[in-house]
Motif scaffolding. Structure first.
Motif, PDB file in Angstrom:
ATOM      1  N   THR B  65     -15.259  -6.727  15.459  1.00 50.32           N
ATOM      2  CA  THR B  65     -14.758  -5.712  14.538  1.00 50.32           C
ATOM      3  C   THR B  65     -15.171  -4.317  14.998  1.00 50.32           C
ATOM      4  O   THR B  65     -14.354  -3.390  15.002  1.00 50.32           O
ATOM      5  N   VAL B 132      -4.763  -7.395  19.929  1.00 52.82           N
ATOM      6  CA  VAL B 132      -5.212  -6.787  18.670  1.00 52.82           C
ATOM      7  C   VAL B 132      -5.584  -5.323  18.902  1.00 52.82           C
ATOM      8  O   VAL B 132      -5.252  -4.447  18.101  1.00 52.82           O
ATOM      9  N   HIS B 136      -4.078  -2.131  16.995  1.00 47.91           N
ATOM     10  CA  HIS B 136      -4.873  -1.177  16.216  1.00 47.91           C
ATOM     11  C   HIS B 136      -4.639   0.247  16.703  1.00 47.91           C
ATOM     12  O   HIS B 136      -4.523   1.167  15.900  1.00 47.91           O
ATOM     13  N   THR B 204      -4.101  -7.514  12.181  1.00 51.92           N
ATOM     14  CA  THR B 204      -4.994  -8.323  13.008  1.00 51.92           C
ATOM     15  C   THR B 204      -4.633  -9.804  12.902  1.00 51.92           C
ATOM     16  O   THR B 204      -4.576 -10.529  13.891  1.00 51.92           O
ATOM     17  N   LYS B 208      -3.735 -11.745  16.472  1.00 45.66           N
ATOM     18  CA  LYS B 208      -5.006 -12.114  17.093  1.00 45.66           C
ATOM     19  C   LYS B 208      -4.971 -13.395  17.917  1.00 45.66           C
ATOM     20  O   LYS B 208      -5.730 -13.559  18.855  1.00 45.66           O
ATOM     21  N   THR B 214     -12.085 -11.188  13.457  1.00 48.49           N
ATOM     22  CA  THR B 214     -12.795 -10.021  12.951  1.00 48.49           C
ATOM     23  C   THR B 214     -13.411 -10.445  11.628  1.00 48.49           C
ATOM     24  O   THR B 214     -13.153 -11.550  11.146  1.00 48.49           O
TER      25      THR B 214
END
Lengths: 271, 270
Positions: B65, B132, B136, B204, B208, B214
């Protein structure tokens, strides 16, 4: 070197990771399992089960948006009337909860609202209840309002704070009472903030699936839940893409009614 | 009468704040609860905090994370800041088109963004940490651009031109003149991006693949079997750390900020 070339990496990113993925999902939506063209996936939004989920999502999103405006506007007015010399405090209070994991916070609501939860414990001491609101649309609504309320308060607060005090005083000098000042000066001038708030609340409230998953107890299906299950359970990616595209069109249409100002109030001033 | 009205107003605000913080309080209390049950109080304990540091699965998820948060925020800040500087120099029409596209990731439903990215990634790469991270960065860049843009609009360009006239080259003048003026916007963009990345679940979840977790996706996976109380302890720690950082940065009188506000006020006075 010309300044505009500095945006080259960003433009490449936009094409590579915003536009092309949208093209991909649209293509996938227009194909059936054998790879030939079909509109079935996109039109499946009107199947009875999907239609019901869409209507429930719309209802929850609409109710949540209205409740958020009604709760947020007075809160923003009071925040403003505290005359904090720094805008930071209000934003601080509203952004801070985001740092506690959002799924955990929704789970906490599940515990609070459950039949033997904190709420019923307190009500029991007062001789009321117990209320059976867990796994119902009431719980779902509470969770949704909870999650998105800060995104309504922030832009309204920013808009009210940006109103020039002189404008309000001028209105008073010219004989407006406090009611007239509110309806004729403050409310119209803060309308853009309200529009930003509505956009930031309505779309995510309509398309979320986690809150319904946790607080609806699996009984309440929003359109987001249906799409999620197409991908994770039934593994029917084309149907899921089709529903996503319909949802996107739906969102764009509802935004077209409210849009026109860009979103500048997503709470960045706290930092 | 006026006093009563004021008290009512403040009481209302207190209620709203209580509503926002009630679940957080609940989670903090649970992190000290000496009972696995979520409804009964079994006495005070620090056990979960101790156990947290030997729970490698949770610590792995925390590491992922944080790596995602800081990594994606840093990349987004660089690309977004350069992008904003470039976009601002564009002709009006291109400017409007690019800004409209910039709003897409913010306005579009998260679930649609997540699925679109996932369908795109599976065409040419395996899902994992990298996919991921890219996702982000994608939803973070708009926040950077939207917080740098207003600073660029307030920019005093004549100082930059003066520096160029006095012999500074392009990049030197950029670092010495432009960067300090938009720095606060860059910083707030970075932290906004970090906040969004750390709190993200939906995007996510779809991008993922197996094996990457995360904190959010891990918690989601544990809902049915019950959340480990160590998770409450970790969340409480993160919350307290951020609370302290925000408190310091927002309420300690810091000179730089005051100077910035002062100069802003002067500019407004003109």
């Amino acid at each position: 070197m010309k300044r505009k070339y500095l945006s080259a990496p960003y433009l490449i990113w936009v094409v590579g990771f915003i536009l092309l993925p949208l093209v991909t999902i649209a293509v996938s939506a227009l194909m059936d399992k054998n790879g030939s063209f079909t509109l079935e996936n996109i039109l499946s939004i009107i199947d009875p089960i999907n239609r019901q989920a869409l209507l429930l999502s719309l209802g929850i999103a609409f109710g949540c948006t209205v409740i958020c405006v009604l709760l947020a506007y007075p809160a923003a007015m009071v925040l403003k009337s505290l005359h904090l010399d720094k805008k930071g405090f209000a934003i601080f209070i509203l952004i801070l909860p985001m740092w506690m994991n959002f799924i955990l916070r929704i789970l906490a609501w599940q515990m609070i609202l459950s039949n033997n939860g904190v709420l019923n414990l307190l009500l029991g001491k007062l001789g009321i209840g117990p209320l059976h609101i867990s796994n119902s649309w009431v719980a779902l609504m509470i969770g949704t309002v909870y999650d998105f309320l800060p995104f309504m308060i922030l832009p309204i607060f920013n808009a009210i704070s940006d109103i020039d005090e002189d404008t309000i005083e001028a209105a008073r000098d010219l004989g407006a009472g406090s009611k007239a000042v509110f309806w004729k000066v403050i409310l119209p001038l803060s309308a853009p903030g309200m529009v930003s708030g509505v956009i930031m609340v309505f779309v995510p409230a309509m398309t979320s699936f986690v809150i319904a998953d946790i607080l609806g107890g699996g009984k309440l299906q929003l359109i987001g839940n249906i799409i999620e299950q197409e991908f994770t359970k039934s593994m029917n990616w084309h149907a899921g893409s089709g529903l996503s595209i319909s949802l996107m069109i739906f969102v764009l249409v509802s935004l077209a009614f409210t849009m026109k100002n860009d979103l500048k109030d997503k709470g960045t001033t706290v930092w | 009468m006026v006093k009563l009205k004021k008290a009512l107003c403040k009481g209302y605000l207190a209620l709203i704040i209580a509503f926002l913080y009630l679940p957080i309080l609940m989670l903090i209390v649970l992190s000290f609860n000496n009972s696995r049950s979520r409804v009964t109080w079994g006495g005070f304990t620090l056990d979960w905090y101790v156990k947290l540091f030997s729970d490698s699965r949770i610590l792995d998820a925390l590491e992922t994370t944080l790596a995602l948060g800081f990594g994606s925020a840093a990349i987004a800040t660089i690309i977004g800041t350069l992008g904003a500087v470039g976009i601002q120099a564009m002709k009006k029409r291109n400017y409007q088109v690019v800004m409209a596209v910039t709003n897409i990731p913010i306005l579009n439903a998260e679930i649609v963004t997540g699925i679109a990215l996932m369908l795109w990634f599976v065409r040419f790469m395996p899902l994992g940490f990298t996919s991921v991270l890219i996702s982000h960065v994608t939803f973070n860049i708009p926040y950077v651009i939207l917080s740098v843009m207003p600073k660029l609009r307030q920019l005093n360009l004549s100082v930059y031109e003066a520096a160029r006239d006095l012999g500074a080259n392009n990049s030197y003048a950029f670092v010495k003149i432009i960067l300090p003026q938009i720095w606060s916007g860059i910083l707030s963009g970075f932290f906004m991006a970090l906040t969004m990345s750390m709190d993200d679940f939906v995007i996510t979840y779809f991008t993922k693949g197996a094996g990457v977790n995360t904190l959010s996706t891990m918690i989601y996976g544990e809902i049915r079997k019950g959340i480990k109380p160590q998770m409450y302890a970790l969340s409480t720690l993160i919350f307290v750390v951020i609370f302290v950082i925000l408190l310091i940065t927002n309420f300690l009188p810091d000179r730089e900020k005051q100077q910035a506000e002062q100069s802003l006020r002067e500019r407004k006075a003109y």
